[in-house]
Design a protein around this motif. Structure first.
Motif, PDB file in Angstrom:
ATOM      1  N   GLU A   1      13.074  -1.535   3.919  1.00  0.00           N
ATOM      2  CA  GLU A   1      12.722  -2.020   2.500  1.00  0.00           C
ATOM      3  C   GLU A   1      11.967  -0.725   1.748  1.00  0.00           C
ATOM      4  O   GLU A   1      12.568  -0.334   0.793  1.00  0.00           O
ATOM      5  N   CYS A   2      11.131  -0.013   2.575  1.00  0.00           N
ATOM      6  CA  CYS A   2      10.505   1.044   1.790  1.00  0.00           C
ATOM      7  C   CYS A   2      11.394   2.147   1.789  1.00  0.00           C
ATOM      8  O   CYS A   2      11.370   3.089   0.997  1.00  0.00           O
TER       9      CYS A   2
ATOM     10  N   HIS B   1      13.433   1.746  -0.987  1.00  0.00           N
ATOM     11  CA  HIS B   1      12.673   1.983  -2.399  1.00  0.00           C
ATOM     12  C   HIS B   1      12.536   3.428  -2.537  1.00  0.00           C
ATOM     13  O   HIS B   1      12.510   4.012  -3.643  1.00  0.00           O
ATOM     14  N   TRP B   2      12.336   4.053  -1.567  1.00  0.00           N
ATOM     15  CA  TRP B   2      11.977   5.694  -1.639  1.00  0.00           C
ATOM     16  C   TRP B   2      13.255   6.280  -2.206  1.00  0.00           C
ATOM     17  O   TRP B   2      13.027   7.282  -3.080  1.00  0.00           O
ATOM     18  N   GLN B   3      14.318   5.811  -1.669  1.00  0.00           N
ATOM     19  CA  GLN B   3      15.578   6.558  -2.138  1.00  0.00           C
ATOM     20  C   GLN B   3      15.702   6.260  -3.566  1.00  0.00           C
ATOM     21  O   GLN B   3      16.141   7.161  -4.401  1.00  0.00           O
TER      22      GLN B   3
ATOM     23  N   LYS C   1       0.946  -1.293   0.079  1.00  0.00           N
ATOM     24  CA  LYS C   1      -0.072   0.031  -0.001  1.00  0.00           C
ATOM     25  C   LYS C   1       0.831   1.200   0.176  1.00  0.00           C
ATOM     26  O   LYS C   1       0.521   2.195  -0.772  1.00  0.00           O
ATOM     27  N   TYR C   2       2.017   1.069   0.694  1.00  0.00           N
ATOM     28  CA  TYR C   2       2.777   2.400   0.711  1.00  0.00           C
ATOM     29  C   TYR C   2       3.522   2.762  -0.491  1.00  0.00           C
ATOM     30  O   TYR C   2       4.068   3.703  -0.577  1.00  0.00           O
ATOM     31  N   ARG C   3       3.756   1.607  -0.920  1.00  0.00           N
ATOM     32  CA  ARG C   3       4.661   1.689  -2.348  1.00  0.00           C
ATOM     33  C   ARG C   3       3.891   2.674  -3.259  1.00  0.00           C
ATOM     34  O   ARG C   3       4.544   3.575  -4.013  1.00  0.00           O
TER      35      ARG C   3
END
Ligand SMILES: [Zn+2]
Lengths: 226, 186
Positions: free
Chosen positions: B38-39, B42-44, B8-10
């Protein structure tokens, strides 16, 4: 009226009417066009042609072609002006016709035009003085273009309209005739897909040869002086 | 459990990367990223790719309306459209009248042939579509005076109309235009 528009200036212009400089609203002009006023239509053409050309240049490779498509767009708009719902915004309606023309054209030339997402005309334009190195800028544009090639069309279109052409998601929803929630979902998917391919390609590049972040090195493989 | 959360956050992170997230959701996402490596990774990556995408917008395209406005060409083309629309306004009743004119033309031609031939009029079969308007071939009414005039008026109109429609236009989809083109009364 006949002053040059730059993209940066047009970019900040919303599809709302009336335009920032004041003047007659789109709705008024449309009303006049319906009564047979050609000058009013001319005003609408001049109001939107710059932005439309810019969008179409994302789809086709050369300026002449984009110009032809822009012309065709305005002609269709004129022919269908009676079908336009005046309670809605004119800009997105116009861009829907234009974007569909661009997409149709691309589908016919499948696999040959998306690689040329960034037209020659764009590359020929003088570099933005604020960007440090025009070669790096071109390299970046080429790399982004390759990554976009790997993204399915309905994601890519949203990504191009939002992140390259700076339309809002509600405007894109109106242009593509979808719910805004759908557009936001596609946008998230598109950015994620772009990120995946971008990251993989960056990792495959030689160390120190990453296109981005711009390292300030001159070690590009690509001859982009042109 | 956390996997579902992350999924969901992705999507939210992708929206956040282009500043397309409302403040409340943004706060929620940021709270998660702080606690989820992990997120965070991903965010970076997302930030980096998004920055590249936005920087690739290209240099300013200068559209000089003075030199390259499409209006001159568009104006010429919409005159053709208007012309066609005006002609289109006749289309409502044109088929019926054209059919009648065609019938009369056939009759006239037939009558010419008949006059020149030796076949007596009573042996010629009259066209079925003229049944409602019996045509006499007696000398006095062989050529109704009103008919040639209207036939001549209508036929060139139709031909000219077709010619206008057939005029080639660059990259146009004429068939679609004709089917979609609404009638305009101006
Ligand atoms: Zn997570």
């Amino acid at each position: 009226m006949a002053r040059p528009h730059t993209m940066s200036e047009i970019d900040t212009q919303s599809l709302e009417s009336p335009p920032p400089g004041g003047g007659v609203s789109d709705a008024r002009l449309v009303e006049a066009v319906r009564k047979g006023d050609h000058d009013a239509f001319g005003e609408l053409v001049k109001r939107y042609e710059g932005r439309l050309m810019s969008v179409l240049l994302r789809f086709v490779r050369d300026r002449e072609l984009a110009r032809d498509l822009a012309q065709e767009t305005f002609l269709r708009v004129y022919e269908r002006i009676e079908q336009f719902d005046p309670s809605r915004r004119f800009g997105p309606w116009l861009f829907r016709i234009g974007v569909n023309l661009g997409l149709d054209y691309m589908r016919k030339r499948k696999r040959r035009l998306w690689p040329l997402l960034f037209s020659e005309s764009r590359s020929e334009t003088p570099p933005d003085p604020s960007s440090s190195d025009p070669r790096q800028q071109l390299d970046l544009e080429q790399e982004v273009r390759h990554v976009l090639e790997g993204i399915p069309e309905h994601y890519r279109t949203v990504l191009v309209l939002r992140d390259l052409e700076n339309f809002s998601t509600s405007e894109i929803a109106a242009i593509l005739n979808r719910k805004e929630a759908t557009i936001r979902w596609r946008l998230a998917e598109a950015r994620t897909k772009f990120k995946q391919i971008w990251t993989r390609r960056q990792a495959e590049r030689k160390p120190g040869d990453q296109v981005f972040p711009l390292p300030g090195s001159e070690e590009s493989d690509h001859d982009v002086d042109e | 459990m956390w996997m579902n959360n992350c999924r969901k956050y992705r999507a939210d992170l992708a929206l956040l990367a282009g500043n397309d997230l409302d403040a409340a959701t943004r706060l929620e996402v940021e709270r998660h990223v702080v606690t989820c490596p992990e997120c965070r990774a991903h965010w970076q990556e997302l930030q980096s790719s998004q920055q590249a995408l936005e920087q690739s917008r290209g240099t300013a395209v200068v559209v000089s309306l003075e030199t390259s406005s499409v209006w001159v060409d568009v104006q010429r083309q919409i005159r053709v459209v208007d012309e066609r629309s005006r002609r289109g306004s006749w289309r409502g009743w044109l088929p019926a009248v054209a059919m009648a004119a065609a019938c009369l033309a056939v009759i006239l031609i037939t009558s010419d042939i008949l006059r020149e031939s030796t076949v007596p009029p009573e042996f010629t079969r009259q066209p079925a579509y003229s049944a409602g308007t019996p045509v006499s071939f007696s000398t006095s009414s062989a050529q109704p005076t009103i008919v040639p005039a209207s036939a001549e008026e209508l036929v060139p109109e139709r031909l000219e109309d077709a010619r206008v429609d057939d005029r080639p236009r660059r990259r146009s989809n004429r068939a679609e235009r004709l089917s979609n083109g609404p009638y305009r009364g101006f």
